[in-house]
Write an enzyme that holds these catalytic residues in place. Structure first.
Site, PDB file in Angstrom:
ATOM      1  N   LYS A  52      32.270  30.658  33.120  1.00 11.67           N
ATOM      2  CA  LYS A  52      33.570  31.143  32.631  1.00 11.67           C
ATOM      3  C   LYS A  52      34.363  31.795  33.764  1.00 11.67           C
ATOM      4  CE  LYS A  52      32.675  35.853  31.174  1.00 11.67           C
ATOM      5  NZ  LYS A  52      32.765  36.931  30.248  1.00 11.67           N
ATOM      6  N   LYS A 103      36.715  37.909  36.464  1.00 10.66           N
ATOM      7  CA  LYS A 103      37.224  38.700  37.587  1.00 10.66           C
ATOM      8  C   LYS A 103      36.083  39.176  38.479  1.00 10.66           C
ATOM      9  CE  LYS A 103      37.969  41.985  33.898  1.00 10.66           C
ATOM     10  NZ  LYS A 103      38.995  42.381  32.970  1.00 10.66           N
ATOM     11  N   LYS A 134      24.441  40.654  32.977  1.00 12.71           N
ATOM     12  CA  LYS A 134      24.916  41.762  33.812  1.00 12.71           C
ATOM     13  C   LYS A 134      23.754  42.508  34.444  1.00 12.71           C
ATOM     14  CE  LYS A 134      29.586  42.659  32.370  1.00 12.71           C
ATOM     15  NZ  LYS A 134      30.584  43.617  31.945  1.00 12.71           N
TER      16      LYS A 134
HETATM   17  P1  TYM Z   1      36.730  41.744  28.742  1.00 12.92           P
HETATM   18  O1  TYM Z   1      37.505  42.858  29.347  1.00 12.92           O
HETATM   19  O2  TYM Z   1      35.613  41.158  29.533  1.00 12.92           O
HETATM   20  O3  TYM Z   1      37.689  40.575  28.339  1.00 12.92           O
HETATM   21  C1  TYM Z   1      38.860  40.785  27.540  1.00 12.92           C
HETATM   22  C2  TYM Z   1      39.098  39.609  26.638  1.00 12.92           C
HETATM   23  O4  TYM Z   1      39.238  38.418  27.404  1.00 12.92           O
HETATM   24  C3  TYM Z   1      38.365  37.402  26.913  1.00 12.92           C
HETATM   25  N1  TYM Z   1      37.932  36.576  28.046  1.00 12.92           N
HETATM   26  C4  TYM Z   1      38.061  35.240  28.105  1.00 12.92           C
HETATM   27  N2  TYM Z   1      38.563  34.361  27.237  1.00 12.92           N
HETATM   28  C5  TYM Z   1      38.572  33.058  27.605  1.00 12.92           C
HETATM   29  N3  TYM Z   1      38.090  32.606  28.792  1.00 12.92           N
HETATM   30  C6  TYM Z   1      37.571  33.454  29.698  1.00 12.92           C
HETATM   31  N4  TYM Z   1      37.130  33.002  30.862  1.00 12.92           N
HETATM   32  C7  TYM Z   1      37.537  34.862  29.364  1.00 12.92           C
HETATM   33  N5  TYM Z   1      37.112  35.960  30.022  1.00 12.92           N
HETATM   34  C8  TYM Z   1      37.348  36.998  29.200  1.00 12.92           C
HETATM   35  C9  TYM Z   1      37.207  38.173  26.289  1.00 12.92           C
HETATM   36  O5  TYM Z   1      36.545  37.411  25.314  1.00 12.92           O
HETATM   37  C10 TYM Z   1      37.927  39.364  25.681  1.00 12.92           C
HETATM   38  O6  TYM Z   1      38.423  39.037  24.418  1.00 12.92           O
HETATM   39  N6  TYM Z   1      33.749  44.193  25.620  1.00 12.92           N
HETATM   40  C11 TYM Z   1      35.048  43.631  25.757  1.00 12.92           C
HETATM   41  C12 TYM Z   1      36.160  44.644  25.568  1.00 12.92           C
HETATM   42  C13 TYM Z   1      36.054  45.404  24.288  1.00 12.92           C
HETATM   43  C14 TYM Z   1      36.371  44.893  22.994  1.00 12.92           C
HETATM   44  C15 TYM Z   1      36.135  45.986  22.118  1.00 12.92           C
HETATM   45  C16 TYM Z   1      36.825  43.659  22.532  1.00 12.92           C
HETATM   46  C17 TYM Z   1      35.662  46.683  24.167  1.00 12.92           C
HETATM   47  N7  TYM Z   1      35.705  47.049  22.835  1.00 12.92           N
HETATM   48  C18 TYM Z   1      36.342  45.830  20.732  1.00 12.92           C
HETATM   49  C19 TYM Z   1      37.040  43.520  21.153  1.00 12.92           C
HETATM   50  C20 TYM Z   1      36.792  44.607  20.273  1.00 12.92           C
HETATM   51  C21 TYM Z   1      35.186  43.044  27.154  1.00 12.92           C
HETATM   52  O7  TYM Z   1      34.507  43.450  28.067  1.00 12.92           O
HETATM   53  O8  TYM Z   1      36.185  42.178  27.310  1.00 12.92           O
END
Ligand code: TYM
Length: 341
Positions: free
Chosen positions: A206, A209, A124
Site C-alpha cells: 500500500k 508515508k 509495525k
Molecule cells: P492513517 O493515518 O494511517 O490513515 C488515514 C486514513 O487513510 C487511509 N489510508 C489509505 N487508503 C487507501 N490507500 C492507502 N494506501 C491508504 N493509506 C492510508 C486509512 O485507511 C485511513 O482511513 N488508525 C488510523 C487513524 C485513526 C482512526 C481512528 C480512523 C485513529 N482513530 C478512528 C478511524 C476511526 C490510522 O492510522 O490511519
C-alpha cells in the site's frame, strides 16, 4: 395513534460519522483517495466528527518540533481539502481528554490475544523492532474509544483499517452485553475505488508515508513537477496495454487513481487509451492528479498563514467534541460502578 404523531414530529437523528488520521508526516494521495475524499463528500448528509489522531502518532517516536509542525500542517491541509466547520467538528485528539480515559477503560475489555492478531501491529513491530511499546499494541483500543465516544454509525476509512474496525465492533458488543446497550455498533464505510492505493514503486504494497522510497508515494503538497516525475517513474508491466486485469498491479493502481480523480469508469479509461502506450497514460494520470490537487494546495497556502484562525477552529471543535464525548464516558463509568466524584 398519538404515539405515531409524536414520533413523526421528532426530528430524525442524523447518522453520525467519525474518522481520524494521524498527523505523523505527510498526508498522501492514498489517505486522500481512501478516506479524506469521502469525509468531505459525507458532510451534507451526516453529522460528521473528524480528528487528527496525534495520540496514535506517538506509538512511534516523534521529534517534538517536527511533530508540532506536522500537526498544524495536517490541520490546515484537511480544512483545505474541504472539511467545513459550519457542518462538521474537526479537532485534535490530545485536546480532548475523554479519548485517553475511555481507551484505558476499553483496554480492560480487550483481550491480549485479540490485539496480538492485528496485522498492523505485526507489521509495525517488525518495522520498529527496537520500540515495540505497549501503546503500539493497545493502539486499536484507543481507536475504538475514538469511535465509540461519539456513538458513530459509520466510519469512513481505507481497507487497511477494516480489521481495527471489526475489533471496535467486538469491544462495543462485549461492553453492551456485559452491562446494557451503551455504544452504537459502528459500520465501516470503505470506498469501492481507492480503498487501497498502492505504492507507485511496488504496487503489491500500500502507498504509505512511512515508505523510505519517496517515489512510491504522492504527498498532497507535492509540487506539480514532482507529481509528474513520480508518475512517469511508476512501475507498470511489459504487456503494454491500459487494461484492468489480474497480474497488472501497477496499471490497475494507476487506473484506480485516475478513476478516483476523474470519476471515469474503468471501461471509459480503457477506451480513452486504446492504442496508446503507458507513457501517454502516466502523463494523463499525473495531469489529472495535479489539477485535482491544485485548488487544495492553493487553499492550504492561505490557511497556513493564519495560525490564529486555525487555533480558533481547533479550540472550538475540541470544546464541542468534549461535551459530546463526556456524555458517553459518564454513562460508561456509571455502568461500571465507579463511585461518582
Ligand atoms: P492513517 O493515518 O494511517 O490513515 C488515514 C486514513 O487513510 C487511509 N489510508 C489509505 N487508503 C487507501 N490507500 C492507502 N494506501 C491508504 N493509506 C492510508 C486509512 O485507511 C485511513 O482511513 N488508525 C488510523 C487513524 C485513526 C482512526 C481512528 C480512523 C485513529 N482513530 C478512528 C478511524 C476511526 C490510522 O492510522 O490511519
Amino acid at each position: 395513534m398519538s404515539t405515531t404523531n409524536e414520533t413523526s414530529t421528532q426530528p430524525e437523528r442524523k447518522k453520525v460519522i467519525f474518522s481520524a488520521i494521524q498527523p505523523s508526516g505527510t498526508i498522501t494521495l492514498g489517505n486522500y483517495l481512501g478516506a479524506l475524499k469521502n469525509w468531505i463528500a459525507l458532510q451534507d448528509e451526516f453529522r460528521c466528527i473528524f480528528a487528527l489522531a496525534d495520540l496514535h502518532a506517538i506509538t512511534v517516536r516523534q521529534e517534538p518540533a517536527k511533530f508540532r509542525h506536522n500537526t498544524l500542517e495536517a490541520y490546515a491541509l484537511l480544512l483545505a481539502c474541504g472539511i467545513d466547520l459550519e457542518k462538521s467538528i474537526f479537532f485534535i485528539q490530545s485536546h480532548v481528554h475523554t479519548h485517553a480515559e475511555l481507551a484505558w477503560i476499553l483496554n480492560c475489555y480487550t483481550q491480549f490475544g485479540e490485539l496480538s492478531r492485528m496485522t498492523q501491529f505485526k507489521d509495525k513491530s517488525a518495522k520498529h523492532a527496537d520500540n515495540i511499546n505497549v501503546g503500539l499494541f493497545a493502539y486499536p483500543s484507543l481507536m475504538a474509544a475514538d469511535i465509540l465516544l461519539y456513538q458513530a454509525d459509520l466510519v469512513p476509512v481505507g481497507a487497511d483499517q477494516k480489521q481495527h474496525l471489526e475489533l471496535s465492533r467486538d469491544i462495543a458488543a462485549r461492553f453492551n452485553g456485559a452491562y446494557s446497550p451503551t455504544f452504537t455498533i459502528p459500520d465501516p464505510y470503505i470506498p469501492k475505488t481507492g480503498a487501497r492505493i498502492m505504492s507507485l514503486q511496488d504496487p503489491t504494497k500500500k502507498m504509505s508515508k512511512s515508505d523510505e522510497n519517496a517515489n512510491g508515494w504522492i504527498a498532497l503538497l507535492d509540487k506539480p513537477e514532482d507529481i509528474m516525475r513520480k508518475f512517469k517513474r511508476a512501475v507498470t508491466d511489459s504487456d503494454g496495454g491500459v487494461r484492468y486485469a489480474e497480474g497488472k498491479d501497477g496499471v490497475n493502481n494507476l487506473m484506480g487513481i485516475y478513476s478516483c480523480v476523474t470519476e471515469k469508469r474503468y471501461e471509459q479509461i480503457e477506451t480513452e487509451f486504446e492504442g496508446k502506450g503507458y507513457g501517454d497514460f502516466k502523463t494523463a494520470v499525473a495531469e489529472a492528479v495535479i489539477e485535482h490537487l491544485r485548488p487544495i494546495q492553493e487553499r492550504y497556502a492561505q490557511l497556513i498563514q493564519d495560525k490564529a484562525y486555525l487555533q480558533s477552529c481547533y479550540a472550538e471543535s475540541a470544546q464541542k467534541a468534549l461535551s459530546i464525548s463526556q456524555r458517553t464516558l459518564s454513562k460508561v463509568m456509571k455502568k461500571i460502578g465507579f463511585l461518582p466524584g
